[in-house]
Design an enzyme around this catalytic site. Structure first.
Site, PDB file in Angstrom:
ATOM      1  N   SER A 220       0.874  -1.184   0.000  1.00 40.84           N
ATOM      2  CA  SER A 220       0.000   0.000   0.000  1.00 40.84           C
ATOM      3  C   SER A 220       0.905   1.227   0.000  1.00 40.84           C
ATOM      4  CB  SER A 220      -0.951  -0.030   1.185  1.00 40.84           C
ATOM      5  OG  SER A 220      -0.248   0.037   2.394  1.00 40.84           O
ATOM      6  N   GLY A 222       0.079   4.628   0.211  1.00 45.10           N
ATOM      7  CA  GLY A 222      -0.588   5.860   0.614  1.00 45.10           C
ATOM      8  C   GLY A 222      -1.440   6.425  -0.511  1.00 45.10           C
ATOM      9  N   ALA A 223      -1.378   7.757  -0.705  1.00 40.67           N
ATOM     10  CA  ALA A 223      -2.209   8.410  -1.709  1.00 40.67           C
ATOM     11  C   ALA A 223      -1.867   7.973  -3.138  1.00 40.67           C
ATOM     12  CB  ALA A 223      -2.058   9.921  -1.587  1.00 40.67           C
ATOM     13  N   GLY A 225      -1.530   4.888  -4.228  1.00 45.82           N
ATOM     14  CA  GLY A 225      -2.345   3.721  -4.584  1.00 45.82           C
ATOM     15  C   GLY A 225      -1.794   2.439  -4.011  1.00 45.82           C
ATOM     16  N   GLY A 251      -4.932   1.005   5.887  1.00 45.24           N
ATOM     17  CA  GLY A 251      -4.249  -0.199   5.414  1.00 45.24           C
ATOM     18  C   GLY A 251      -4.978  -1.466   5.868  1.00 45.24           C
ATOM     19  N   ASP A 252      -5.523  -1.437   7.062  1.00 46.69           N
ATOM     20  CA  ASP A 252      -6.261  -2.598   7.591  1.00 46.69           C
ATOM     21  C   ASP A 252      -7.555  -2.820   6.782  1.00 46.69           C
ATOM     22  OD1 ASP A 252      -4.269  -2.468   9.528  1.00 46.69           O
ATOM     23  OD2 ASP A 252      -5.501  -1.239  10.854  1.00 46.69           O
TER      24      ASP A 252
HETATM   25  N1  LIG Z   1      -4.048  10.395   1.508  1.00 43.79           N
HETATM   26  C1  LIG Z   1      -4.669   9.386   0.866  1.00 43.79           C
HETATM   27  N2  LIG Z   1      -5.419   9.632  -0.234  1.00 43.79           N
HETATM   28  C2  LIG Z   1      -6.028   8.615  -0.882  1.00 43.79           C
HETATM   29  N3  LIG Z   1      -5.987   7.325  -0.503  1.00 43.79           N
HETATM   30  C3  LIG Z   1      -5.269   7.032   0.569  1.00 43.79           C
HETATM   31  C4  LIG Z   1      -4.572   8.027   1.330  1.00 43.79           C
HETATM   32  N4  LIG Z   1      -3.947   7.422   2.358  1.00 43.79           N
HETATM   33  C5  LIG Z   1      -4.247   6.109   2.261  1.00 43.79           C
HETATM   34  N5  LIG Z   1      -5.031   5.858   1.184  1.00 43.79           N
HETATM   35  C6  LIG Z   1      -5.564   4.557   0.750  1.00 43.79           C
HETATM   36  O1  LIG Z   1      -5.444   3.627   1.808  1.00 43.79           O
HETATM   37  C7  LIG Z   1      -4.468   2.614   1.485  1.00 43.79           C
HETATM   38  C8  LIG Z   1      -3.677   2.232   2.719  1.00 43.79           C
HETATM   39  O2  LIG Z   1      -2.957   3.350   3.212  1.00 43.79           O
HETATM   40  P1  LIG Z   1      -1.410   3.269   3.583  1.00 43.79           P
HETATM   41  O3  LIG Z   1      -1.085   4.563   4.267  1.00 43.79           O
HETATM   42  O4  LIG Z   1      -0.636   2.918   2.385  1.00 43.79           O
HETATM   43  O5  LIG Z   1      -1.352   2.006   4.560  1.00 43.79           O
HETATM   44  P2  LIG Z   1      -1.150   1.853   6.138  1.00 43.79           P
HETATM   45  O6  LIG Z   1      -2.425   2.391   6.761  1.00 43.79           O
HETATM   46  O7  LIG Z   1      -0.998   0.376   6.320  1.00 43.79           O
HETATM   47  O8  LIG Z   1       0.074   2.652   6.510  1.00 43.79           O
HETATM   48  C9  LIG Z   1      -3.646   3.248   0.355  1.00 43.79           C
HETATM   49  O9  LIG Z   1      -3.010   2.298  -0.452  1.00 43.79           O
HETATM   50  C10 LIG Z   1      -4.721   4.005  -0.404  1.00 43.79           C
HETATM   51  O10 LIG Z   1      -5.505   3.112  -1.172  1.00 43.79           O
HETATM   52  O1  LIG Z   2       0.615  -2.245  17.086  1.00 48.08           O
HETATM   53  P1  LIG Z   2       0.975  -0.793  16.945  1.00 48.08           P
HETATM   54  O2  LIG Z   2       2.045  -0.554  15.917  1.00 48.08           O
HETATM   55  O3  LIG Z   2       1.301  -0.152  18.274  1.00 48.08           O
HETATM   56  O4  LIG Z   2      -0.281  -0.049  16.355  1.00 48.08           O
HETATM   57  C1  LIG Z   2      -1.538  -0.127  16.987  1.00 48.08           C
HETATM   58  C2  LIG Z   2      -2.424   0.945  16.475  1.00 48.08           C
HETATM   59  O5  LIG Z   2      -2.547   0.834  15.076  1.00 48.08           O
HETATM   60  C3  LIG Z   2      -3.917   0.801  14.699  1.00 48.08           C
HETATM   61  O6  LIG Z   2      -4.217  -0.551  14.449  1.00 48.08           O
HETATM   62  C4  LIG Z   2      -4.164   1.694  13.494  1.00 48.08           C
HETATM   63  O7  LIG Z   2      -3.193   1.481  12.520  1.00 48.08           O
HETATM   64  P2  LIG Z   2      -2.602   2.669  11.609  1.00 48.08           P
HETATM   65  O8  LIG Z   2      -2.478   3.917  12.472  1.00 48.08           O
HETATM   66  O9  LIG Z   2      -1.287   2.147  11.108  1.00 48.08           O
HETATM   67  O10 LIG Z   2      -3.580   2.816  10.508  1.00 48.08           O
HETATM   68  C5  LIG Z   2      -4.676   1.307  15.882  1.00 48.08           C
HETATM   69  O11 LIG Z   2      -5.975   0.759  15.939  1.00 48.08           O
HETATM   70  C6  LIG Z   2      -3.809   0.908  17.061  1.00 48.08           C
HETATM   71  O12 LIG Z   2      -3.935   1.822  18.097  1.00 48.08           O
END
Ligand SMILES: Nc1ncnc2c1ncn2[C@@H]1O[C@H](COP(=O)(O)OP(=O)(O)O)[C@@H](O)[C@H]1O
Ligand SMILES: O=P(O)(O)OC[C@H]1O[C@](O)(COP(=O)(O)O)[C@@H](O)[C@@H]1O
Length: 315
Positions: A220, A222-223, A225, A251-252
């Site tokens: 993943s 972020g923005a 894709g 991401g979850d």
């Molecule tokens: N700023 C954003 N704009 C558009 N889509 C986003 C954005 N941030 C996350 N996403 C969507 O959510 C997915 C997961 O986010 P990401 O930040 O890559 O993963 P994680 O939450 O595991 O760090 C991205 O691949 C994208 O599809």
């Molecule tokens: O296990 P870690 O790295 O401490 O993260 C736990 C935190 O991550 C989360 O699962 C959310 O994940 P993200 O902030 O990465 O999207 C929360 O629900 C929880 O508080």
């Protein structure tokens, strides 16, 4: 049924305040509490889609009891492993401009017996699961090889396993050939030990993790894709989002979308993108329901834009 294993779950408490000021007494406008932890969030997203899911997790103290109650209320079947220490509380401070400050607690120290019970509970439930998903940081007491052992036992139970973790725990688990890993851009960069600046860099890094054992890599970005690299090659997708409200748990939600859509191929990648885009448009770590999804905003192609820069720098 989709089985999730969250070795270090949390109660996520979010306070909304006008502005964060160090050293001041701050009064929160609103305050909410959600079940948290990456695997728990995957279960919440699967349940929000109306599909069956079981969450295996250690539960301790009154915080653990509240976490179990909240999850049950959301339609998640809870397979809790009682532990002596209390389940952690993670605090998020949300400011009106969208800035989110997170304080993640260490969580309880699990004993050797609790650790083994968690692995065995996961193995027993894995036999009935279409996918097993294990996510998040490891609590104190679990060595870096814990996820590797979980992958091995899940495979022995005849189930497929998706892994979303980082650092030494991810690298150790690659040897056991997890069916899918889901690093974000930072985690992918860390795993290959160099910065990534383009989608092409991410394709190359994902290929290297496959060479080290992962069967498929759902990265993943972020923005920018998401990228799926498997035995058929690379496939890239993106989704239009009009307003980003919170990327916590995006991401979850993506991983849940990918697995509920079969967990393989371009259609599952499109579902991951639709879920990620829907999740970022929702407040906090709220998980999308089918009504929130906009599949028409998703594009997926095997003509991967290798030169496209990644949103945000990776280390
Ligand atoms: N700023 C954003 N704009 C558009 N889509 C986003 C954005 N941030 C996350 N996403 C969507 O959510 C997915 C997961 O986010 P990401 O930040 O890559 O993963 P994680 O939450 O595991 O760090 C991205 O691949 C994208 O599809
Ligand atoms: O296990 P870690 O790295 O401490 O993260 C736990 C935190 O991550 C989360 O699962 C959310 O994940 P993200 O902030 O990465 O999207 C929360 O629900 C929880 O508080």
């Amino acid at each position: 049924m989709i089985l999730t294993i969250t070795p270090n779950p949390s109660l996520d408490r979010t306070y909304e305040i006008p502005a964060l000021e160090r050293g001041a007494v701050l009064r929160a406008g609103t305050d909410r509490v959600d079940p948290g932890g990456k695997g728990v969030n995957v279960s919440r997203a699967v349940a929000a889609a109306g599909l069956p899911t079981t969450a295996v997790l250690p539960l301790g103290g009154p915080e653990g009891a509240l976490l179990a109650d909240l999850l049950t209320g959301l339609g998640v079947h809870v397979a809790g492993v009682p532990v002596t220490g209390s389940t952690r509380v993670n605090v998020s401070i949300a400011e009106p401009d969208g800035t989110l400050t997170k304080l993640n607690a260490a969580g309880p120290h699990l004993s050797a017996t609790e650790t083994e019970t968690l692995l065995e509970t996961a193995r027993v439930h894995a036999a009935r699961a279409t996918w097993t998903v294990c996510c998040g940081s490891l609590p104190r007491g679990l060595g870096a090889h814990w996820y590797a052992e979980l992958v091995a036992r899940t495979h022995r139970a005849g189930a497929r396993i998706a892994l979303d973790t980082s650092g030494p725990a991810l690298l150790a688990a690659l040897r056991e050939a997890p069916d899918v890993i889901k690093p974000n851009a930072e985690e992918l960069a860390e795993a290959v030990g160099r910065p990534l600046t383009t989608v092409g860099d991410a394709v190359k890094a994902a290929g290297e993790l496959r060479a080290r054992g992962a069967r498929a890599v759902l990265a993943s970005l972020g923005a920018t894709g998401q990228l799926l690299v498997d035995e058929r090659g690379a496939c890239f997708g993106s989704a239009r989002v009009t307003a980003v409200r919170s990327d916590v748990g995006a991401g979850d939600a993506s991983l849940a979308g990918f697995l509920t859509a079969g967990g393989t191929g371009p259609a599952a990648l499109a579902a991951a993108l639709a879920h990620g885009a829907a999740a970022v448009a929702l407040p906090g770590s709220l998980m999308p329901t089918p009504d929130d999804l906009r599949p028409e905003a998703v594009t997926v192609t095997t003509d991967v834009p290798l030169d496209r820069p990644l949103d945000g720098a990776t280390r």
